[in-house]
Design a protein around this motif. Structure first.
Motif, mmCIF file in Angstrom:
data_model
loop_
_atom_site.group_PDB
_atom_site.id
_atom_site.type_symbol
_atom_site.label_atom_id
_atom_site.label_comp_id
_atom_site.label_asym_id
_atom_site.label_seq_id
_atom_site.Cartn_x
_atom_site.Cartn_y
_atom_site.Cartn_z
ATOM 1 N N ASP A 33 0.813 -1.290 0.384
ATOM 2 C CA ASP A 33 0.327 0.154 -0.477
ATOM 3 C C ASP A 33 0.919 0.990 0.787
ATOM 4 O O ASP A 33 1.892 1.734 0.389
ATOM 5 C CB ASP A 33 -0.901 -0.233 1.081
ATOM 6 C CG ASP A 33 -2.129 1.297 1.016
ATOM 7 O OD1 ASP A 33 -1.766 1.740 0.946
ATOM 8 O OD2 ASP A 33 -3.100 0.802 1.707
ATOM 9 N N PRO A 34 0.686 2.270 -1.232
ATOM 10 C CA PRO A 34 2.059 3.068 -0.911
ATOM 11 C C PRO A 34 1.915 4.027 -0.044
ATOM 12 O O PRO A 34 2.265 5.202 1.009
ATOM 13 C CB PRO A 34 1.058 4.016 -2.626
ATOM 14 C CG PRO A 34 0.593 3.107 -2.971
ATOM 15 C CD PRO A 34 -0.183 2.346 -1.372
ATOM 16 N N GLU A 35 0.795 4.101 1.212
ATOM 17 C CA GLU A 35 0.522 5.074 2.346
ATOM 18 C C GLU A 35 1.329 4.355 3.039
ATOM 19 O O GLU A 35 1.669 4.842 4.472
ATOM 20 C CB GLU A 35 -0.781 5.137 2.548
ATOM 21 C CG GLU A 35 -1.799 6.649 1.594
ATOM 22 C CD GLU A 35 -3.038 6.048 2.297
ATOM 23 O OE1 GLU A 35 -3.117 6.196 3.127
ATOM 24 O OE2 GLU A 35 -3.702 7.106 1.546
ATOM 25 N N ARG A 36 1.738 3.018 3.136
ATOM 26 C CA ARG A 36 2.529 2.605 4.243
ATOM 27 C C ARG A 36 3.531 1.541 3.810
ATOM 28 O O ARG A 36 2.716 -0.534 3.734
ATOM 29 C CB ARG A 36 1.493 2.389 5.680
ATOM 30 C CG ARG A 36 0.466 1.125 5.249
ATOM 31 C CD ARG A 36 0.208 1.033 5.964
ATOM 32 N NE ARG A 36 -1.164 2.657 6.577
ATOM 33 C CZ ARG A 36 -2.601 2.479 5.587
ATOM 34 N NH1 ARG A 36 -2.414 2.110 4.596
ATOM 35 N NH2 ARG A 36 -3.293 3.953 5.437
ATOM 36 N N THR A 37 4.464 0.923 3.115
ATOM 37 C CA THR A 37 5.120 -0.305 2.514
ATOM 38 C C THR A 37 5.495 -0.198 3.979
ATOM 39 O O THR A 37 6.439 0.303 4.098
ATOM 40 C CB THR A 37 5.820 0.693 1.041
ATOM 41 O OG1 THR A 37 4.307 0.886 0.064
ATOM 42 C CG2 THR A 37 6.454 -0.674 0.716
ATOM 43 N N LYS A 52 7.575 2.831 4.758
ATOM 44 C CA LYS A 52 8.074 4.086 3.969
ATOM 45 C C LYS A 52 6.678 4.351 3.741
ATOM 46 O O LYS A 52 6.121 3.682 3.996
ATOM 47 C CB LYS A 52 8.259 4.119 2.497
ATOM 48 C CG LYS A 52 9.928 3.388 2.358
ATOM 49 C CD LYS A 52 10.705 3.053 1.174
ATOM 50 C CE LYS A 52 12.406 2.869 1.047
ATOM 51 N NZ LYS A 52 12.504 3.328 -0.168
ATOM 52 N N GLY A 53 6.371 5.562 4.417
ATOM 53 C CA GLY A 53 5.026 6.341 3.647
ATOM 54 C C GLY A 53 4.531 6.866 2.185
ATOM 55 O O GLY A 53 5.906 6.692 1.551
ATOM 56 N N LEU A 54 4.215 7.436 2.133
ATOM 57 C CA LEU A 54 3.523 8.083 1.548
ATOM 58 C C LEU A 54 4.089 9.387 0.133
ATOM 59 O O LEU A 54 4.828 10.279 1.266
ATOM 60 C CB LEU A 54 1.669 8.432 1.210
ATOM 61 C CG LEU A 54 0.979 9.516 -0.180
ATOM 62 C CD1 LEU A 54 1.035 7.900 -1.065
ATOM 63 C CD2 LEU A 54 -0.417 9.891 -0.115
ATOM 64 N N THR A 55 5.020 8.834 -0.652
ATOM 65 C CA THR A 55 5.521 10.151 -1.286
ATOM 66 C C THR A 55 5.069 11.604 -1.239
ATOM 67 O O THR A 55 3.448 12.139 -1.797
ATOM 68 C CB THR A 55 6.196 9.305 -2.615
ATOM 69 O OG1 THR A 55 6.702 8.137 -2.436
ATOM 70 C CG2 THR A 55 7.094 10.598 -3.519
ATOM 71 N N ASP A 56 5.876 12.484 -0.844
ATOM 72 C CA ASP A 56 4.743 14.112 -1.590
ATOM 73 C C ASP A 56 4.733 14.282 -2.973
ATOM 74 O O ASP A 56 4.684 13.588 -3.721
ATOM 75 C CB ASP A 56 5.859 14.825 -1.011
ATOM 76 C CG ASP A 56 7.565 15.468 -1.857
ATOM 77 O OD1 ASP A 56 7.601 14.401 -2.692
ATOM 78 O OD2 ASP A 56 7.902 16.145 -1.133
ATOM 79 N N SER A 57 4.251 15.071 -2.987
ATOM 80 C CA SER A 57 3.634 15.295 -4.758
ATOM 81 C C SER A 57 4.740 15.547 -5.505
ATOM 82 O O SER A 57 4.708 15.286 -6.347
ATOM 83 C CB SER A 57 2.728 16.817 -4.745
ATOM 84 O OG SER A 57 3.601 18.017 -4.392
ATOM 85 N N ARG A 62 10.208 11.514 1.425
ATOM 86 C CA ARG A 62 8.479 10.184 1.944
ATOM 87 C C ARG A 62 9.290 9.784 3.634
ATOM 88 O O ARG A 62 10.862 10.130 3.990
ATOM 89 C CB ARG A 62 7.861 9.054 1.558
ATOM 90 C CG ARG A 62 9.223 8.365 0.466
ATOM 91 C CD ARG A 62 8.458 7.113 0.553
ATOM 92 N NE ARG A 62 9.822 6.588 -0.563
ATOM 93 C CZ ARG A 62 9.250 5.102 -0.812
ATOM 94 N NH1 ARG A 62 7.810 5.160 -1.537
ATOM 95 N NH2 ARG A 62 10.266 4.973 -1.564
#
Length: 158
Positions: A33-37, A52-57, A62
């Motif tokens: 899950d991109p929000e919490r890999t 790893k958390g979600l990457t910024d824009s 992250r």
């Protein structure tokens, strides 16, 4: 605990001559899950677990938390990872005051070579080696978690 990183494709293999070390890496994902890999990695005699958390824009920054774990525990965790374990050879190459980690992927990601550089600031300047190709920072298909789900060989053929 913030990771600032840029990624590039690699256009030649001259980085191999410039590398001062290389490490084989086997890694899998307990969660993509991109929000919490959640990644499990085994290298040589060491193991690691990374969140790893979600990457910024813009794709450069992250949250990242990583801890070394015993090699044996990493091996056991790899057994329960989601489908799509990644194998790669990482070459360590100094460029100016920075370090590039150049990953040559194997198996279903064979043919893909990506260079990553970690920075202290988003707008930090660095020396670009001649073998560095186009930037793919922020392109999710080049994230290792996504390469485990949708490997390079499958989208390269399209």
């Amino acid at each position: 605990m913030l990771e600032i990183e840029r990624k590039f494709l690699v256009k030649s293999d001259t980085y191999r001559k410039e590398a001062y070390d290389q490490i084989e890496i086997i890694q899998g994902f307990l969660n993509t899950d991109p929000e919490r890999t959640v990644r499990v990695r085994r290298t040589g005699t060491k193991g690691y677990i990374t969140v790893k958390g979600l990457t910024d824009s813009d794709g450069t920054t992250r949250f990242e938390w990583e801890r070394e774990i015993p090699h044996q525990e990493a091996s056991r965790l790899l057994e329960i990872c989601e489908k799509g374990v990644i194998r790669k050879m990482r070459y360590l190459v100094k460029s100016g005051k920075h370090l590039f980690e150049v990953d040559e992927f194997y198996d279903e990601n064979e043919g893909l070579v990506i260079a990553e550089i970690e920075l202290q600031k988003v707008n930090e300047t660095f020396v670009k080696p001649s073998w560095l190709g186009i930037e793919v920072t922020g392109n999710p298909k080049y994230y290792n978690s996504q390469l485990s789900i949708n490997p390079y060989q499958s989208w390269r053929k399209k």
